[in-house]
Design an enzyme around this catalytic site. Structure first.
Site, PDB file in Angstrom:
ATOM      1  CD  GLN A 173      -2.657   1.490   2.336  1.00 36.76           C
ATOM      2  OE1 GLN A 173      -2.198   2.092   3.349  1.00 36.76           O
ATOM      3  NE2 GLN A 173      -4.051   1.029   2.200  1.00 36.76           N
TER       4      GLN A 173
ATOM      5  CE1 TYR B 113      -2.809   9.473   7.390  1.00 36.60           C
ATOM      6  CE2 TYR B 113      -4.067   7.653   6.618  1.00 36.60           C
ATOM      7  CZ  TYR B 113      -3.281   8.273   7.746  1.00 36.60           C
ATOM      8  OH  TYR B 113      -3.531   7.828   8.854  1.00 36.60           O
TER       9      TYR B 113
ATOM     10  NE  ARG C  94      -8.737   0.028   2.857  1.00 36.19           N
ATOM     11  CZ  ARG C  94      -8.501  -0.034   4.295  1.00 36.19           C
ATOM     12  NH1 ARG C  94      -7.881   0.938   4.992  1.00 36.19           N
ATOM     13  NH2 ARG C  94      -9.132  -0.769   4.871  1.00 36.19           N
TER      14      ARG C  94
END
Length: 355
Positions: free
Chosen positions: A99, A180, A227
């Protein structure tokens, strides 16, 4: 529950089952250079019975780091160290994606080399605190990225993706969730820009779409995933009109032929179902289960077609052999929150398997 424990074809990769280990920050990387450690190789290889492992967030650049002791994929030393992890996982029969997580404004100057400060879509500080070597500290006002710096950031993601494949990963998942950097550009509360990277819906989508495009071109769509967590307020994010925003995002990324779309479900199932219908490829769901970890009960989401793959977080943290335990209906080890983040094996590699 034959579907959950049947093999699944994910692009060119065959998964042994449909149980995914969700990405979870564990802060066990080397403090000096962000390289994964032998302890991390043991941790991931213990969990190789997952159909797919998604690693903790890995920073694609120096300025992308928002927490201490997190790993990177922007140096050759980090690539070489990750190869030891992927080799161990593959030797145990597992599959693993890295990730890629740029934390953006979530961070602190004390975590970065001298002269650097966290960056973001706009010069708007997140009203939250972050862990630093000297304890919890308030987030600072980030440096607003210039257009040239945005393009450099996209290139950093693409380079890190190439590094991931060089390190032996089966693919990469881009972290567009949890407040984020990519999520910061998506959300109007953190993106106050009036140029082509903000303002309109198309502008707010642009960084995520262009990053997905660049990474898919770098390593192939079937090695690229995204994601998202629509409506998640974590890290001081505020969003509205989720169906329009995320429906448009899914429509924009469909042409890239991604390995999967991973939804960290925050709101209602209706939005999940809408995005499931809109996305052309494999749909991974981390379901919303308020007050408890995702458990046996959620396996029915695979049987009824709500998702193709189901991701487990905290329960996988505490149960290295989670697929076998799910198949048996338990019992399950109890997670210890005091050791979720740390520097040693306690609460990391010492949870027992049944066998």
């Amino acid at each position: 529950m034959t579907t959950a424990f049947s093999p699944f074809q994910l692009g060119d990769v065959t998964l042994r089952n449909r149980i995914v280990m969700a990405p979870m920050t564990r802060t066990r990387a080397d403090a000096t250079d962000g390289t994964p450690t032998e302890l991390m190789a043991e941790y991931y290889s213990q969990r190789a019975s997952a159909g797919l492992i998604v690693t903790e967030g890995v920073q694609p650049s120096v300025v992308g780091q928002g927490y201490p002791f997190t790993p990177g994929l922007h140096t050759q030393e980090q690539v070489a160290a990750w190869r030891k992890v992927t080799d161990r996982v593959h030797a145990a029969g597992g599959r693993i994606f890295a990730q890629l997580m740029h934390t953006g404004r979530i961070g602190h100057p004390s975590l970065l080399p001298d002269g650097l400060i966290p960056v973001g879509a706009s010069a708007v500080a997140a009203q939250t605190r972050v862990f630093t070597p000297s304890g919890l500290q308030d987030c600072v006002t980030p440096k607003e990225l210039s257009e040239a710096e945005i393009l450099d950031t996209i290139d950093d993601f693409a380079t890190a993706a190439r590094h991931a494949i060089e390190a032996g990963f089966d693919g990469v998942e881009l972290h567009g969730a949890n407040g984020y950097l990519l999520h910061q550009f998506l959300a109007p509360s953190s993106n106050r820009r009036t140029d082509g990277w903000g303002g309109s819906l198309e502008g707010r989508l642009r960084l995520t779409v262009e990053t997905v495009r660049a990474v898919a071109e770098a390593v192939g769509g079937q090695r690229t995933a995204l994601r998202i967590s629509p409506g998640n307020p974590f890290n001081d994010i505020s969003e509205d009109d989720l169906e329009t925003t995320y429906g448009a995002l899914v429509e924009a990324i469909n042409p890239f032929g991604l390995a999967y779309l991973h939804i960290a479900e925050t709101g209602g199932r209706s939005l999940t179902n809408l995005l499931r219908k809109a996305f052309d490829g494999t749909f991974v769901l981390n379901p919303n289960t308020p007050g408890r970890p995702t458990g046996v009960e959620e396996l029915e989401l695979l049987e009824d077609g709500t998702a193709d793959l189901l991701s487990y977080g905290v329960l996988f943290l505490a149960n290295p052999d989670l697929p076998a335990r799910l198949a048996d209906g338990g019992p399950f080890n109890t997670p210890d929150p005091d050791t979720f983040y740390g520097r040693d094996a306690a609460g990391y590699t010492d949870y027992p398997s049944k066998s």
